[in-house]
Write a protein that holds these residues in place. Structure first.
Motif, PDB file in Angstrom:
ATOM      1  N   GLY A  70       1.167  -1.079   0.047  1.00  0.00           N
ATOM      2  CA  GLY A  70      -0.070  -0.144   0.181  1.00  0.00           C
ATOM      3  C   GLY A  70       0.985   1.011  -0.182  1.00  0.00           C
ATOM      4  N   GLY A  71       1.893   1.105  -0.580  1.00  0.00           N
ATOM      5  CA  GLY A  71       2.356   2.098  -0.796  1.00  0.00           C
ATOM      6  C   GLY A  71       2.176   2.979  -2.260  1.00  0.00           C
ATOM      7  N   MET A  72       2.759   4.796  -1.642  1.00  0.00           N
ATOM      8  CA  MET A  72       2.496   6.083  -2.283  1.00  0.00           C
ATOM      9  C   MET A  72       3.574   6.479  -2.183  1.00  0.00           C
ATOM     10  SD  MET A  72      -1.609   6.440  -3.072  1.00  0.00           S
ATOM     11  CE  MET A  72      -2.962   4.993  -2.957  1.00  0.00           C
ATOM     12  N   HIS A  73       4.270   7.672  -2.873  1.00  0.00           N
ATOM     13  CA  HIS A  73       5.424   8.609  -3.100  1.00  0.00           C
ATOM     14  C   HIS A  73       4.373   9.921  -2.434  1.00  0.00           C
ATOM     15  CE1 HIS A  73       4.649   8.864  -7.886  1.00  0.00           C
ATOM     16  NE2 HIS A  73       4.549   9.334  -6.846  1.00  0.00           N
ATOM     17  N   PHE A  74       5.403  10.378  -1.801  1.00  0.00           N
ATOM     18  CA  PHE A  74       4.814  12.142  -1.150  1.00  0.00           C
ATOM     19  C   PHE A  74       5.954  12.991  -1.648  1.00  0.00           C
ATOM     20  CE2 PHE A  74       5.707   9.008   2.798  1.00  0.00           C
ATOM     21  CZ  PHE A  74       6.630   9.876   3.127  1.00  0.00           C
ATOM     22  N   HIS A  77      -3.034  -9.726   1.119  1.00  0.00           N
ATOM     23  CA  HIS A  77      -3.541  -8.528   0.488  1.00  0.00           C
ATOM     24  C   HIS A  77      -2.798  -7.162   1.188  1.00  0.00           C
ATOM     25  CE1 HIS A  77      -2.399  -9.806   4.810  1.00  0.00           C
ATOM     26  NE2 HIS A  77      -2.510  -8.736   4.734  1.00  0.00           N
ATOM     27  N   SER A  78      -3.783  -5.984   0.340  1.00  0.00           N
ATOM     28  CA  SER A  78      -2.947  -4.906   0.785  1.00  0.00           C
ATOM     29  C   SER A  78      -3.454  -4.362   2.404  1.00  0.00           C
ATOM     30  CB  SER A  78      -3.352  -3.286  -0.248  1.00  0.00           C
ATOM     31  OG  SER A  78      -4.495  -3.522  -0.147  1.00  0.00           O
ATOM     32  N   ASP A  79      -2.631  -4.098   3.214  1.00  0.00           N
ATOM     33  CA  ASP A  79      -2.429  -3.299   4.361  1.00  0.00           C
ATOM     34  C   ASP A  79      -2.072  -1.339   4.694  1.00  0.00           C
ATOM     35  OD1 ASP A  79      -3.148  -2.366   7.332  1.00  0.00           O
ATOM     36  OD2 ASP A  79      -1.331  -4.791   7.811  1.00  0.00           O
ATOM     37  N   PHE A  80      -2.362  -0.835   4.752  1.00  0.00           N
ATOM     38  CA  PHE A  80      -1.645   0.659   4.575  1.00  0.00           C
ATOM     39  C   PHE A  80      -2.003   0.900   5.740  1.00  0.00           C
ATOM     40  CE2 PHE A  80      -4.045   0.316   0.279  1.00  0.00           C
ATOM     41  CZ  PHE A  80      -3.327   1.560  -1.035  1.00  0.00           C
ATOM     42  N   THR A  81      -1.737  -0.125   6.582  1.00  0.00           N
ATOM     43  CA  THR A  81      -1.296   0.737   7.862  1.00  0.00           C
ATOM     44  C   THR A  81       0.214  -0.453   8.309  1.00  0.00           C
ATOM     45  OG1 THR A  81      -1.842  -1.581   8.879  1.00  0.00           O
ATOM     46  CG2 THR A  81      -3.817   0.378   9.193  1.00  0.00           C
ATOM     47  N   ILE A  82       0.997  -0.250   8.178  1.00  0.00           N
ATOM     48  CA  ILE A  82       2.351  -1.111   8.231  1.00  0.00           C
ATOM     49  C   ILE A  82       3.039   0.209   7.814  1.00  0.00           C
ATOM     50  CG2 ILE A  82       4.221  -2.995   6.837  1.00  0.00           C
ATOM     51  CD1 ILE A  82       1.992  -4.422   6.154  1.00  0.00           C
ATOM     52  N   TYR A  83       3.269   1.199   7.101  1.00  0.00           N
ATOM     53  CA  TYR A  83       4.509   1.687   6.134  1.00  0.00           C
ATOM     54  C   TYR A  83       3.781   2.657   6.713  1.00  0.00           C
ATOM     55  CZ  TYR A  83       6.197  -2.312   4.403  1.00  0.00           C
ATOM     56  OH  TYR A  83       7.017  -3.203   4.010  1.00  0.00           O
ATOM     57  N   GLN A  84       4.697   4.327   6.984  1.00  0.00           N
ATOM     58  CA  GLN A  84       4.559   5.392   6.658  1.00  0.00           C
ATOM     59  C   GLN A  84       3.245   6.388   5.685  1.00  0.00           C
ATOM     60  OE1 GLN A  84       7.633   7.847   6.426  1.00  0.00           O
ATOM     61  NE2 GLN A  84       6.847  10.099   8.064  1.00  0.00           N
ATOM     62  N   THR A  85       3.861   5.449   4.618  1.00  0.00           N
ATOM     63  CA  THR A  85       2.917   5.420   3.396  1.00  0.00           C
ATOM     64  C   THR A  85       1.998   5.952   3.034  1.00  0.00           C
ATOM     65  OG1 THR A  85       3.679   3.856   1.915  1.00  0.00           O
ATOM     66  CG2 THR A  85       5.868   6.168   1.720  1.00  0.00           C
ATOM     67  N   GLY A  86       1.521   4.213   3.656  1.00  0.00           N
ATOM     68  CA  GLY A  86       0.360   3.909   3.770  1.00  0.00           C
ATOM     69  C   GLY A  86      -0.468   4.670   4.264  1.00  0.00           C
ATOM     70  N   GLN A  87       0.224   5.154   6.097  1.00  0.00           N
ATOM     71  CA  GLN A  87      -0.246   5.812   6.907  1.00  0.00           C
ATOM     72  C   GLN A  87      -1.840   7.385   6.931  1.00  0.00           C
ATOM     73  OE1 GLN A  87       0.336   5.013  10.938  1.00  0.00           O
ATOM     74  NE2 GLN A  87       1.449   3.156  10.722  1.00  0.00           N
ATOM     75  N   LYS A  88      -0.368   7.655   5.876  1.00  0.00           N
ATOM     76  CA  LYS A  88      -0.503   9.498   5.150  1.00  0.00           C
ATOM     77  C   LYS A  88      -1.701   8.821   4.223  1.00  0.00           C
ATOM     78  CE  LYS A  88       4.005  11.026   5.583  1.00  0.00           C
ATOM     79  NZ  LYS A  88       3.481  12.412   6.591  1.00  0.00           N
ATOM     80  N   VAL A  89      -1.780   8.083   3.321  1.00  0.00           N
ATOM     81  CA  VAL A  89      -2.922   8.121   2.500  1.00  0.00           C
ATOM     82  C   VAL A  89      -4.549   7.394   2.972  1.00  0.00           C
ATOM     83  CG1 VAL A  89      -3.913   6.263   0.861  1.00  0.00           C
ATOM     84  CG2 VAL A  89      -1.522   6.632   0.819  1.00  0.00           C
TER      85      VAL A  89
END
Length: 332
Positions: A239-243, A272-284
């Motif tokens: 669940g990573g996205m660049h910022f 599955h995706s899990d946007f809670t794992i990384y900083q980038t995902g949590q920001k999303v």
């Protein structure tokens, strides 16, 4: 004797050679004729609904197919739909949501080789589809291909040439056809005792975007300008996205303020995706992006179109995505 409606829409299975390549041409009766004398013990009624390459099957056709099935369910014990393989997973996903609480099985199939070809896989796929459509108690939309019965929202075309074109992603096939007959995974079957409802209002202004390194966030401004109401993003990995330098996160915040619903899944086909794992995902997640967990991209797109057809309220859309309707998602 049970009654089966055999609907055809075109695709490779119904195609013949032309000067411009394969073109859908065979009628439903002609397709049925290729089964010969070895047909299921059922009354089969044929109907030519469309004659299209599946690349030309779009949301307008999904609605047409859904409405025809909705009219037919009271008169038939099961429905078999032939369809081109290239967009079959999209259509199967869309019908899974639009035909709410289906009381009968709708089995979708096709082939990698035209029925006119001596080595076509189409005859076997149709026969297996009829066998599935005749199963007592089976409900919902499924894809039948290469002796597998796959949930409509879990089927993905993963091969262009091989006859095992489809796989069931993130869950086992709903059934396998082998020497013992049709062996079901009972816990995967769709169960509903609610009243059938046709939800044939779709929001066609939904965009599927595959995230790439260096993607310019201004692409979202273009989508907003074009009037898109929903976006499905295939994010990196879990669940990573660049910022950094190109700040997608801030742009997604702008999208949220404009009332645009954004759903995010993974580019990875499995797990599955899990946007809670990384900083980038949590920001999303902080910007109100809706996680799709282990849904396929095809199912996420279809579900968002269906959800926005019901409501444009972002919180209500989020609630719909947090609900498992036809085993399309494994909620964590």
């Amino acid at each position: 004797m049970k009654k089966i409606l055999f609907l055809t829409t075109g695709g490779t299975i119904a195609s013949s050679e032309s000067e411009e390549g394969l073109v859908p041409s065979l009628t439903s009766s002609e397709l049925l004729g290729y089964l010969g004398t070895h047909q299921q013990e059922a009354l089969v009624e044929c109907e030519d609904l469309l004659h299209l390459d599946s690349s030309n099957v779009q949301p307008e056709e999904w609605i047409l197919i859904a409405r025809r099935i909705a009219k037919a369910i009271k008169d038939y014990d099961g429905i078999v739909v032939t369809h081109g393989t290239d967009t079959l997973a999209y259509t199967a996903s869309a019908l899974s949501f639009m035909l709410e609480n289906l009381p009968v099985p709708v089995i979708m199939t096709g082939s990698q080789l035209p029925l006119e070809h001596p080595l076509s896989d189409g005859v076997d796929n149709i026969r297996c589809s009829f066998a599935a459509a005749l199963q007592d108690g089976l409900k919902g939309v499924y894809v039948c291909f290469n002796r597998q019965l796959i949930l409509g929202t879990r089927a993905v075309k993963v091969r262009t040439m091989n006859l095992n074109a489809f796989e069931s992603v993130n869950v086992e096939p709903a059934a396998i056809l082998n020497a013992k007959g049709m062996e079901f995974h009972e816990d995967l079957l769709i169960r509903s005792k609610k009243e059938f409802h046709l939800a044939d209002t779709l929001c066609k202004k939904v965009f599927l975007l595959k995230l790439t390194p260096g993607l310019n966030p201004e692409i979202f401004d273009m989508l907003s300008y074009m009037g898109y109401k929903g976006i499905v993003i295939e994010a990196f990995g879990a669940g990573g996205m660049h910022f950094e330098r190109r700040d997608l996160v801030s742009k997604l915040e702008e999208m949220a303020k404009q009332g645009i619903s954004v759903v995010a899944c993974s580019q990875c086909l499995y797990e599955h995706s899990d946007f809670t794992i990384y900083q980038t995902g949590q920001k999303v997640l902080q910007q109100g992006v809706i996680p799709a967990w282990d849904m396929t991209s095809e199912a996420a797109l279809a579900k968002l179109m269906w959800a926005l057809g019901k409501t444009t309220d972002r919180e209500e859309v989020k609630k719909l995505f947090e609900t498992n309707f036809v085993n399309e998602i494994t909620l964590i």
